[in-house]
Design a protein around this motif. Structure first.
Motif, PDB file in Angstrom:
ATOM      1  N   THR A 121      -3.466  -4.047 -83.476  1.00 11.08           N
ATOM      2  CA  THR A 121      -4.377  -5.012 -84.091  1.00 11.08           C
ATOM      3  C   THR A 121      -5.028  -4.417 -85.327  1.00 11.08           C
ATOM      4  O   THR A 121      -5.108  -5.060 -86.378  1.00 11.08           O
ATOM      5  CB  THR A 121      -5.459  -5.443 -83.081  1.00 11.08           C
ATOM      6  OG1 THR A 121      -4.831  -6.069 -81.960  1.00 11.08           O
ATOM      7  CG2 THR A 121      -6.429  -6.421 -83.713  1.00 11.08           C
ATOM      8  N   LEU A 122      -5.498  -3.171 -85.231  1.00 10.98           N
ATOM      9  CA  LEU A 122      -6.102  -2.528 -86.391  1.00 10.98           C
ATOM     10  C   LEU A 122      -5.095  -2.430 -87.531  1.00 10.98           C
ATOM     11  O   LEU A 122      -5.434  -2.670 -88.698  1.00 10.98           O
ATOM     12  CB  LEU A 122      -6.631  -1.152 -86.012  1.00 10.98           C
ATOM     13  CG  LEU A 122      -7.344  -0.386 -87.127  1.00 10.98           C
ATOM     14  CD1 LEU A 122      -8.557   0.371 -86.585  1.00 10.98           C
ATOM     15  CD2 LEU A 122      -6.407   0.603 -87.823  1.00 10.98           C
ATOM     16  N   GLN A 123      -3.855  -2.098 -87.217  1.00 10.15           N
ATOM     17  CA  GLN A 123      -2.843  -1.950 -88.262  1.00 10.15           C
ATOM     18  C   GLN A 123      -2.551  -3.257 -88.970  1.00 10.15           C
ATOM     19  O   GLN A 123      -2.182  -3.260 -90.153  1.00 10.15           O
ATOM     20  CB  GLN A 123      -1.567  -1.352 -87.670  1.00 10.15           C
ATOM     21  CG  GLN A 123      -1.703   0.105 -87.278  1.00 10.15           C
ATOM     22  CD  GLN A 123      -0.383   0.736 -86.909  1.00 10.15           C
ATOM     23  OE1 GLN A 123       0.632   0.049 -86.752  1.00 10.15           O
ATOM     24  NE2 GLN A 123      -0.364   2.048 -86.781  1.00 10.15           N
ATOM     25  N   ARG A 124      -2.720  -4.392 -88.269  1.00 10.25           N
ATOM     26  CA  ARG A 124      -2.512  -5.687 -88.926  1.00 10.25           C
ATOM     27  C   ARG A 124      -3.615  -5.989 -89.933  1.00 10.25           C
ATOM     28  O   ARG A 124      -3.392  -6.686 -90.912  1.00 10.25           O
ATOM     29  CB  ARG A 124      -2.469  -6.811 -87.880  1.00 10.25           C
ATOM     30  CG  ARG A 124      -1.202  -6.852 -87.061  1.00 10.25           C
ATOM     31  CD  ARG A 124      -0.975  -8.225 -86.439  1.00 10.25           C
ATOM     32  NE  ARG A 124      -2.127  -8.679 -85.660  1.00 10.25           N
ATOM     33  CZ  ARG A 124      -2.300  -8.427 -84.374  1.00 10.25           C
ATOM     34  NH1 ARG A 124      -1.410  -7.675 -83.729  1.00 10.25           N
ATOM     35  NH2 ARG A 124      -3.350  -8.886 -83.732  1.00 10.25           N
ATOM     36  N   PHE A 125      -4.810  -5.452 -89.688  1.00  7.61           N
ATOM     37  CA  PHE A 125      -5.959  -5.766 -90.529  1.00  7.61           C
ATOM     38  C   PHE A 125      -6.190  -4.739 -91.636  1.00  7.61           C
ATOM     39  O   PHE A 125      -6.727  -5.081 -92.692  1.00  7.61           O
ATOM     40  CB  PHE A 125      -7.223  -5.865 -89.672  1.00  7.61           C
ATOM     41  CG  PHE A 125      -7.391  -7.183 -88.980  1.00  7.61           C
ATOM     42  CD1 PHE A 125      -8.307  -8.117 -89.445  1.00  7.61           C
ATOM     43  CD2 PHE A 125      -6.649  -7.501 -87.852  1.00  7.61           C
ATOM     44  CE1 PHE A 125      -8.462  -9.329 -88.813  1.00  7.61           C
ATOM     45  CE2 PHE A 125      -6.799  -8.720 -87.212  1.00  7.61           C
ATOM     46  CZ  PHE A 125      -7.708  -9.640 -87.686  1.00  7.61           C
TER      47      PHE A 125
END
Length: 284
Positions: A153-157
């Motif tokens: 999730t962090l990598q998507r943002f």
């Protein structure tokens, strides 16, 4: 921010709560919420808060000063340095003036990832951000930097090819020395690209700079460790170790109210004033 009734919580502290939320033990996030005048805390949290106030009457002012420092630092990074993505570690319970609200006042497209290991923070954060597609919250532990950065999730943002604002407000002082917070801070800093920023606030032991505040720091450290199991007031040299080779911005590592205060902001220069410090630094 919704209050307790919005969550269908009954008047008793533990009625209707998810099973993973233990109301018999104090939570750092909820004690902090108490200091900020929030409603998302329980009797055990208020007990610790009141005990703290009996020793440090301006502890609430310290919590409020930390929020004001956060607002100034995030606004500066977004408005003056052009930072458009932030990672807020140990974000705590949502309150007024959250990081995404501050950053998105400058640019509605600014992206924010909140990180906390408290399940109640995760629940509140997800409800608050249900309609915000540029901000998210993940449950993770600051002691595991690699796992945080690997989170899907962090990598998507977060785009690690662009500068990042890494926020460490009131989190590293809850790591004990044997957990090597300096190594943790380095592992959080190192993957960030050039032009990124670190903004942090920490309990500060002023020692020779302000002997009276040093005495208070010793008392407060004892209270926090006896009742919360955590809390370290560190020296200037120790805190500078968290910044590493990042370039410290003016006015340096200073009491929270001294970091680029807005006109009209004030906090009486009590012993407590000198036991909570903040800084912002840039990665070369």
């Amino acid at each position: 921010m919704s209050d307790r009734e919005d969550w269908n919580w009954a008047k008793s502290d533990d009625a209707g709560l998810p099973p993973e939320i233990d109301t018999s033990k104090p939570s750092i996030a909820r004690v902090y919420d108490f200091f900020l005048g929030g409603k998302d805390n329980f009797a055990v949290d208020r007990q610790i808060g009141e005990m703290t106030l009996s020793i440090v009457p301006d502890a609430k002012e310290a919590g409020q000063a930390n929020r004001r420092f956060l607002r100034r630092a995030v606004h500066y990074l977004a408005a003056e340095e052009g930072i458009r993505q932030f990672i807020d570690l140990g974000s705590g319970l949502p309150t007024q003036g959250n990081v995404h609200q501050i950053a998105q006042e400058v640019d509605p497209a600014a992206r924010v990832v909140y990180v906390d290991n408290d399940p109640i923070v995760l629940a509140h954060g997800r409800a608050l951000l249900a309609t915000n597609d540029t901000t998210t919250v993940i449950q993770a532990d600051v002691r595991e930097p690699e796992a945080i950065y690997a989170n899907a999730t962090l990598q998507r943002f977060i785009d690690f090819s662009e500068p990042v604002g890494l926020l460490l407000f009131s989190i590293l002082h809850h790591l004990n020395d044997d957990e090597d917070p300096w190594s943790i801070a380095a592992r959080l800093r190192d993957p960030l690209p050039s032009g990124s920023f670190l903004a942090m606030s920490n309990f500060f032991d002023a020692q020779d700079e302000h002997p009276e505040s040093h005495k208070q720091a010793e008392v407060m450290e004892k209270v926090f460790n006896e009742h919360l199991g955590t809390g370290r007031w560190r020296t200037r040299e120790e805190l500078m170790g968290f910044i590493g080779d990042f370039e410290l911005l003016e006015p340096g590592l200073v009491p929270l109210a001294d970091w680029r205060a807005d006109p009209g902001e004030s906090w009486e220069r009590s012993a407590t004033y000198y036991t909570f410090s903040g800084a912002v630094a840039r990665k070369p």
